[in-house]
Every structure is written in C-alpha cells, then in structure tokens.
Motif scaffolding. Structure first.
Motif, PDB file in Angstrom:
ATOM      1  N   VAL A 166       0.867  -1.169   0.000  1.00  0.00           N
ATOM      2  CA  VAL A 166       0.000   0.000   0.000  1.00  0.00           C
ATOM      3  C   VAL A 166       0.907   1.224   0.000  1.00  0.00           C
ATOM      4  O   VAL A 166       1.913   1.260   0.718  1.00  0.00           O
ATOM      5  CB  VAL A 166      -0.927   0.028   1.233  1.00  0.00           C
ATOM      6  N   VAL A 167       0.577   2.198  -0.830  1.00  0.00           N
ATOM      7  CA  VAL A 167       1.383   3.405  -0.953  1.00  0.00           C
ATOM      8  C   VAL A 167       0.585   4.597  -0.448  1.00  0.00           C
ATOM      9  O   VAL A 167      -0.582   4.768  -0.805  1.00  0.00           O
ATOM     10  CB  VAL A 167       1.803   3.646  -2.419  1.00  0.00           C
ATOM     11  N   ALA A 168       1.206   5.417   0.387  1.00  0.00           N
ATOM     12  CA  ALA A 168       0.577   6.653   0.847  1.00  0.00           C
ATOM     13  C   ALA A 168       1.207   7.827   0.111  1.00  0.00           C
ATOM     14  O   ALA A 168       2.422   7.859  -0.084  1.00  0.00           O
ATOM     15  CB  ALA A 168       0.762   6.822   2.353  1.00  0.00           C
ATOM     16  N   ASP A 169       0.356   8.769  -0.317  1.00  0.00           N
ATOM     17  CA  ASP A 169       0.845   9.983  -0.962  1.00  0.00           C
ATOM     18  C   ASP A 169       1.567   9.673  -2.264  1.00  0.00           C
ATOM     19  O   ASP A 169       2.761   9.888  -2.408  1.00  0.00           O
ATOM     20  CB  ASP A 169       1.769  10.755  -0.015  1.00  0.00           C
ATOM     21  N   SER A 170       0.828   9.168  -3.235  1.00  0.00           N
ATOM     22  CA  SER A 170       1.427   8.803  -4.521  1.00  0.00           C
ATOM     23  C   SER A 170       0.364   8.857  -5.608  1.00  0.00           C
ATOM     24  O   SER A 170      -0.827   8.916  -5.326  1.00  0.00           O
ATOM     25  CB  SER A 170       2.026   7.396  -4.435  1.00  0.00           C
ATOM     26  N   ASN A 171       0.811   8.795  -6.855  1.00  0.00           N
ATOM     27  CA  ASN A 171      -0.129   8.705  -7.976  1.00  0.00           C
ATOM     28  C   ASN A 171      -0.096   7.312  -8.602  1.00  0.00           C
ATOM     29  O   ASN A 171      -0.414   7.143  -9.771  1.00  0.00           O
ATOM     30  CB  ASN A 171       0.200   9.760  -9.038  1.00  0.00           C
ATOM     31  N   ALA A 172       0.289   6.303  -7.798  1.00  0.00           N
ATOM     32  CA  ALA A 172       0.473   4.945  -8.322  1.00  0.00           C
ATOM     33  C   ALA A 172      -0.778   4.088  -8.190  1.00  0.00           C
ATOM     34  O   ALA A 172      -0.697   2.871  -8.133  1.00  0.00           O
ATOM     35  CB  ALA A 172       1.637   4.273  -7.596  1.00  0.00           C
ATOM     36  N   GLY A 173      -1.950   4.714  -8.167  1.00  0.00           N
ATOM     37  CA  GLY A 173      -3.189   3.963  -7.954  1.00  0.00           C
ATOM     38  C   GLY A 173      -3.543   2.979  -9.040  1.00  0.00           C
ATOM     39  O   GLY A 173      -4.344   2.073  -8.823  1.00  0.00           O
ATOM     40  N   ASP A 174      -2.947   3.126 -10.227  1.00  0.00           N
ATOM     41  CA  ASP A 174      -3.215   2.164 -11.283  1.00  0.00           C
ATOM     42  C   ASP A 174      -2.302   0.942 -11.172  1.00  0.00           C
ATOM     43  O   ASP A 174      -2.472  -0.025 -11.908  1.00  0.00           O
ATOM     44  CB  ASP A 174      -3.042   2.814 -12.658  1.00  0.00           C
ATOM     45  N   ARG A 175      -1.340   0.988 -10.252  1.00  0.00           N
ATOM     46  CA  ARG A 175      -0.412  -0.132 -10.073  1.00  0.00           C
ATOM     47  C   ARG A 175      -0.546  -0.786  -8.700  1.00  0.00           C
ATOM     48  O   ARG A 175      -0.391  -1.985  -8.564  1.00  0.00           O
ATOM     49  CB  ARG A 175       1.029   0.352 -10.246  1.00  0.00           C
ATOM     50  N   TYR A 176      -0.807   0.043  -7.668  1.00  0.00           N
ATOM     51  CA  TYR A 176      -0.894  -0.463  -6.306  1.00  0.00           C
ATOM     52  C   TYR A 176      -2.057   0.229  -5.592  1.00  0.00           C
ATOM     53  O   TYR A 176      -2.592   1.227  -6.064  1.00  0.00           O
ATOM     54  CB  TYR A 176       0.408  -0.181  -5.531  1.00  0.00           C
TER      55      TYR A 176
END
Length: 355
Positions: A166-176
């Motif tokens: 899980v990533v906080a504060d990122s634009n990686a929503g299409d990957r994670y």
C-alpha cells in the motif's frame, strides 16, 4: 533419617518439572496439564474461534502456570505469515509522515501485527530497492510506503514476490493500492474561502516540486482560481520548513497587491507569519494566510491559523486495513482511497483591506 521431604523433587515428576523449566514448556506439556489435545492448545494459542470458553480458560491457565510462550517463528514457517508490516518512509522530519507512521504502528498493533520501520535517508531508486531487500530478509507480510518524490515512483521499484503493498501519498493507484489525503479538495476549499471573503486573487507558497502532495495542491490552487475567473500569480517555492516559509514571506510582504496567501503546509505558514510581522504587514488586516495540515500548534500561532485539517490517523488506519485485506485475501489490489479534509477557520483570515 527420613529424607522423603528432601527427595520428593528428585523423583520422576520433580525431574520433569526441572527439565521443563530448563528447556521451556512445550505445547504437549500444556495439553497434558490442561487435559486437552495439542490441537486444542494450538487453536487457543493462535486465537481461533470454535473453542469452548471453559476449555479456552483451562488452556490459558495451564499456559500461565507453565510459563508457555507460543513459538511465533515456527508458526510463521508453517503458515507463511509473519504478522509483521514493513514501513518505508523517506522523510521522518515532516509532520505528516511522523503522524502517519505513528498511526500505522498503532493500528497494526490493534490487529495483532508488529511493524518494522526502514527510513530511507537519501531518496534514490537504489536506496529504495535496498530497503525492499532488507524487508524481505526481515520477513514481512506486507509493506506500506510513505512516498513523496517523483524519482521513487513505485513503478520503478522491483518488489519481492508475494509482497502486498500500500502506498501513501502517490499517484500509483493504477499499479498499487494508494491511500491519500484529499489534497485537491483541501486546497480548493482554502482558496475558495479566501475568494469568498472578497480577495481578488490568492498567492501561493508551494512545497518542493518533487513532492506529489505539493504538486496536487499547486494544481488545485490554480484550478480554483481559474474556475472563479481569477489570475494566478507565480507561486513561490519552499521545502516544507518554517525557514523557507520565512523567505517566501519576505517576498510577499513587498507585493502591494498581495492580500491573501495559501501556504502548502503549516510550518511554512509559520515562517510567512513571522516575515509579514517583521515587515509591518498585519495578519489578517493587511494579508490573510491559510495553511495546510492543522498541526497541533496551529491554534497557538499568532494569530491562530486558518488551515486545512488532514486526518493522519485515518490515513494510517486505512493503510493498515488495505494491506491486511490484501494479506488475508492473498491478492494484490489497485485503486486510490481518499481521506477527506476539512477547512478549520481561525483568526488569520478576514476580508481584504478597503482600498
């Protein structure tokens, strides 16, 4: 001479007790003392449901009497679960990261998980890969990444197999799976508040260009001004520190047409307030100031700071829940969860001065 009292502990039973104390009680020892099967002891020690309460209490009492401690390492090898969440963060000096890490650790503990923190001092792709490698060696079930800089986009990092992220504060929503504050909504509310007070436009002290959060706030600031048909002044850049806010404030103090400023975080806003005060620009009589974060000290600024409240505790909780859901379902997830912000109006904003 009768030595029966002195030799009672030397018989078979006494030897067994001594041996248990030396080697530590086993699951079999607990089972024999409680009068149950080893499988029942295992179910109780692992917290499984379906054990009759009286039997559970009987087993727990036997564990306490014998000083039995379940072998978590053995259980992990058998189940493939370590009940540990790794946390990688790139900057523990910022209020947001510190409070989010604290919330992650607290939420994980409530779920029976430990946390392993790996701060990355120098944000490079190699240092992040190294952090993932170390977490793999430490055996974690999932990873929460507090990611701030474009250089470390999650897509460039090779993750260990079967590691849930899980990533906080990122634009990686299409990957994670991503959990983030509603940066755009908060920034828009700050700008709209100032425009509704009657200010012709709003200046902006932005965070560092490599920060996802800073860039989202800049974009939302521009969009809010454009939506209201207002011109956007050139933003000033800071590095999240009060010192950089002070430097920006000295520039703003020399702009006669500046009556309102939205600052990308509260620490920089504190520096802006100091600079304006030193140059005789009164807040909010001459210039209104809005921050972002709502740190605990914001209400004690002079004047008390109007700011956008971020719920760091909820961000941390959502990060833990998201990674645990992936662990329990044994599958990766994508998409973004946004945690709402709210504007907290205090004494640092007012209508513009009458010209």
């Amino acid at each position: 001479m009768d030595n029966s009292d002195n030799t009672a502990g030397d018989g078979p039973a006494g030897d067994g007790t001594a041996r248990r104390r030396k080697r530590g009680a086993s699951m079999g020892d607990v089972a024999r003392l409680a009068g149950v099967s080893a499988q029942t002891v295992s179910r109780v020690s692992n917290g499984y449901e379906g054990v009759v309460e009286t039997t559970r209490q009987q087993v727990l009492a036997a564990m306490k009497e014998l000083g039995y401690r379940p072998n978590s390492a053995a259980r992990a090898l058998k189940s493939g679960r370590f009940h540990t969440i790794g946390v990688i963060t790139f900057n523990l000096s910022t209020t947001g990261n510190t409070r989010t890490v604290e919330a992650i650790a607290t939420s994980a503990a409530q779920e029976g998980y430990a946390t392993t923190l790996l701060p990355v001092a120098v944000p490079t792709q190699d240092s992040v890969r190294g952090a993932f490698t170390r977490l793999g060696e430490l055996a974690v079930d999932g990873i929460v990444i507090l990611m701030e800089v474009h250089l470390l986009d999650a897509a460039t990092v090779a993750l260990p197999p079967r590691t849930h992220v899980v990533v906080a504060d990122s634009n990686a929503g299409d990957r994670y799976r991503v959990v983030d504050t509603d940066q755009a909504g908060g920034a828009h509310a700050a700008v709209q508040h100032l425009l509704d007070l009657g200010h012709r436009t709003v200046w902006h002290v932005a965070g560092p260009a490599e920060s996802f959060a800073a860039e989202r706030r800049v974009t939302a600031w521009r969009d809010a001004l454009r939506t209201n048909g207002r011109a956007a002044p050139e933003p000033l850049r800071g590095d999240w520190s009060a010192e950089s806010g002070y430097r920006a404030g000295t520039v703003l103090a020399d702009q006669p047409d500046c009556t309102a400023v939205f600052v990308a975080n509260d620490q920089m806003a504190l520096g802006v307030l100091r600079a304006l005060h030193e140059r005789g620009r009164r807040v909010p009589d001459d210039i209104s100031v809005v921050g972002f974060d709502d740190i605990p000290e914001a209400a004690s600024f002079l004047p008390p700071l109007t700011t956008v409240h971020q719920d760091f505790s909820e961000v941390g909780r959502q990060c833990v829940q998201s990674v645990l859901q992936q662990i329990r379902n044994d599958q990766e997830e994508t998409g973004t969860t946004l945690v709402a912000t709210r504007l907290v109006v205090r004494d640092s904003t007012a209508p513009p001065p009458i010209s």
